[in-house]
Design a protein around this motif. Structure first.
Motif, mmCIF file in Angstrom:
data_model
loop_
_atom_site.group_PDB
_atom_site.id
_atom_site.type_symbol
_atom_site.label_atom_id
_atom_site.label_comp_id
_atom_site.label_asym_id
_atom_site.label_seq_id
_atom_site.Cartn_x
_atom_site.Cartn_y
_atom_site.Cartn_z
ATOM 1 N N ILE A 139 5.471 -4.790 0.591
ATOM 2 C CA ILE A 139 5.426 -3.666 -0.354
ATOM 3 C C ILE A 139 4.344 -3.901 -1.411
ATOM 4 C CG2 ILE A 139 6.705 -2.515 -2.213
ATOM 5 C CD1 ILE A 139 9.221 -2.836 -0.416
ATOM 6 N N ILE A 140 4.269 -5.118 -1.928
ATOM 7 C CA ILE A 140 3.244 -5.439 -2.926
ATOM 8 C C ILE A 140 1.851 -5.289 -2.318
ATOM 9 C CG2 ILE A 140 2.250 -7.266 -4.366
ATOM 10 C CD1 ILE A 140 5.124 -8.354 -4.706
ATOM 11 N N ALA A 141 1.660 -5.811 -1.111
ATOM 12 C CA ALA A 141 0.347 -5.753 -0.462
ATOM 13 C C ALA A 141 -0.073 -4.306 -0.180
ATOM 14 C CB ALA A 141 0.356 -6.566 0.827
ATOM 15 N N LEU A 142 0.838 -3.499 0.346
ATOM 16 C CA LEU A 142 0.509 -2.097 0.618
ATOM 17 C C LEU A 142 0.238 -1.330 -0.674
ATOM 18 C CD1 LEU A 142 2.982 -1.264 3.522
ATOM 19 C CD2 LEU A 142 0.515 -1.670 3.664
ATOM 20 N N SER A 143 1.013 -1.628 -1.705
ATOM 21 C CA SER A 143 0.777 -1.001 -3.011
ATOM 22 C C SER A 143 -0.593 -1.401 -3.554
ATOM 23 C CB SER A 143 1.852 -1.422 -4.015
ATOM 24 O OG SER A 143 3.111 -1.004 -3.596
ATOM 25 N N SER A 144 -0.945 -2.637 -3.348
ATOM 26 C CA SER A 144 -2.236 -3.140 -3.807
ATOM 27 C C SER A 144 -3.390 -2.426 -3.110
ATOM 28 C CB SER A 144 -2.321 -4.648 -3.565
ATOM 29 O OG SER A 144 -3.581 -5.139 -3.941
ATOM 30 N N VAL A 145 -3.289 -2.252 -1.803
ATOM 31 C CA VAL A 145 -4.331 -1.551 -1.049
ATOM 32 C C VAL A 145 -4.416 -0.089 -1.501
ATOM 33 C CG1 VAL A 145 -5.016 -0.738 1.243
ATOM 34 C CG2 VAL A 145 -4.203 -3.080 0.951
ATOM 35 N N ALA A 146 -3.275 0.552 -1.642
ATOM 36 C CA ALA A 146 -3.260 1.953 -2.072
ATOM 37 C C ALA A 146 -3.835 2.105 -3.477
ATOM 38 C CB ALA A 146 -1.836 2.504 -2.020
ATOM 39 N N TYR A 147 -3.445 1.223 -4.376
ATOM 40 C CA TYR A 147 -3.915 1.324 -5.755
ATOM 41 C C TYR A 147 -5.398 0.992 -5.863
ATOM 42 C CZ TYR A 147 -3.344 1.731 -10.749
ATOM 43 O OH TYR A 147 -3.432 2.174 -12.039
ATOM 44 N N ALA A 148 -5.869 0.010 -5.087
ATOM 45 C CA ALA A 148 -7.299 -0.309 -5.085
ATOM 46 C C ALA A 148 -8.111 0.875 -4.562
ATOM 47 C CB ALA A 148 -7.561 -1.554 -4.251
ATOM 48 N N SER A 149 -7.580 1.564 -3.560
ATOM 49 C CA SER A 149 -8.257 2.756 -3.036
ATOM 50 C C SER A 149 -8.316 3.847 -4.100
ATOM 51 C CB SER A 149 -7.529 3.286 -1.804
ATOM 52 O OG SER A 149 -7.512 2.328 -0.784
ATOM 53 N N TYR A 150 -7.214 4.057 -4.781
ATOM 54 C CA TYR A 150 -7.150 5.046 -5.860
ATOM 55 C C TYR A 150 -8.130 4.681 -6.976
ATOM 56 C CZ TYR A 150 -5.240 7.600 -9.864
ATOM 57 O OH TYR A 150 -5.084 8.385 -10.980
ATOM 58 N N GLY A 206 -3.803 -7.431 -11.072
ATOM 59 C CA GLY A 206 -2.434 -7.945 -11.092
ATOM 60 C C GLY A 206 -1.763 -7.833 -9.726
ATOM 61 N N LEU A 207 -1.955 -6.695 -9.059
ATOM 62 C CA LEU A 207 -1.370 -6.524 -7.725
ATOM 63 C C LEU A 207 -1.988 -7.487 -6.717
ATOM 64 C CD1 LEU A 207 -1.084 -2.633 -7.591
ATOM 65 C CD2 LEU A 207 0.810 -4.267 -7.592
ATOM 66 N N ILE A 208 -3.292 -7.718 -6.834
ATOM 67 C CA ILE A 208 -3.949 -8.693 -5.956
ATOM 68 C C ILE A 208 -3.352 -10.075 -6.187
ATOM 69 C CG2 ILE A 208 -6.127 -9.883 -5.485
ATOM 70 C CD1 ILE A 208 -7.524 -7.179 -6.202
ATOM 71 N N SER A 209 -3.183 -10.442 -7.447
ATOM 72 C CA SER A 209 -2.607 -11.755 -7.773
ATOM 73 C C SER A 209 -1.181 -11.888 -7.245
ATOM 74 C CB SER A 209 -2.613 -11.978 -9.286
ATOM 75 O OG SER A 209 -3.925 -11.965 -9.771
ATOM 76 N N LEU A 210 -0.373 -10.853 -7.441
ATOM 77 C CA LEU A 210 1.005 -10.887 -6.944
ATOM 78 C C LEU A 210 1.040 -11.031 -5.423
ATOM 79 C CD1 LEU A 210 2.826 -8.152 -9.046
ATOM 80 C CD2 LEU A 210 3.342 -10.589 -8.997
ATOM 81 N N THR A 211 0.142 -10.344 -4.739
ATOM 82 C CA THR A 211 0.098 -10.442 -3.281
ATOM 83 C C THR A 211 -0.275 -11.852 -2.851
ATOM 84 O OG1 THR A 211 -0.551 -8.122 -3.139
ATOM 85 C CG2 THR A 211 -0.897 -9.462 -1.188
#
Length: 89
Positions: free
Chosen positions: A10-21, A36-41
């Motif tokens: 979930i964190i990784a997919l959120s990270s990809v989606a947010y980076a795209s946004y 932060g999402l990259i670090s959490l992943t």
């Protein structure tokens, strides 16, 4: 272990989606959230690799592909934000 894996995905997919946004609508705060999402992943992926070392090669390959893609998107978003700031000045 299953819950940690689901959380990591979930964190990784959120990270990809947010980076795209962030790539399409960059801002300084979005870049910080993306970092932060990259670090959490990366932290959750490292944890999963430590508790299940038998799948380390596959995990490292997937992790490198993810890291490369998300970091490139974030880098382009940062560059785009810098260009927008230069145009305003």
């Amino acid at each position: 272990m299953l819950m940690e894996l689901i959380t990591h995905i979930i964190i990784a997919l959120s990270s990809v989606a947010y980076a795209s946004y962030t790539l399409y609508v960059p801002s300084k705060s979005k870049l910080h959230i993306s970092y932060g999402l990259i670090s959490l992943t990366l932290v959750s992926g490292t944890y999963l690799t430590i508790i299940t070392p038998s799948h380390m090669v596959q995990a490292c390959t997937s992790g490198l592909a993810y890291s490369g893609a998300v970091l490139v998107m974030t880098m382009f978003a940062k560059r785009k934000l810098a260009e927008i700031k230069l145009e305003k000045d």
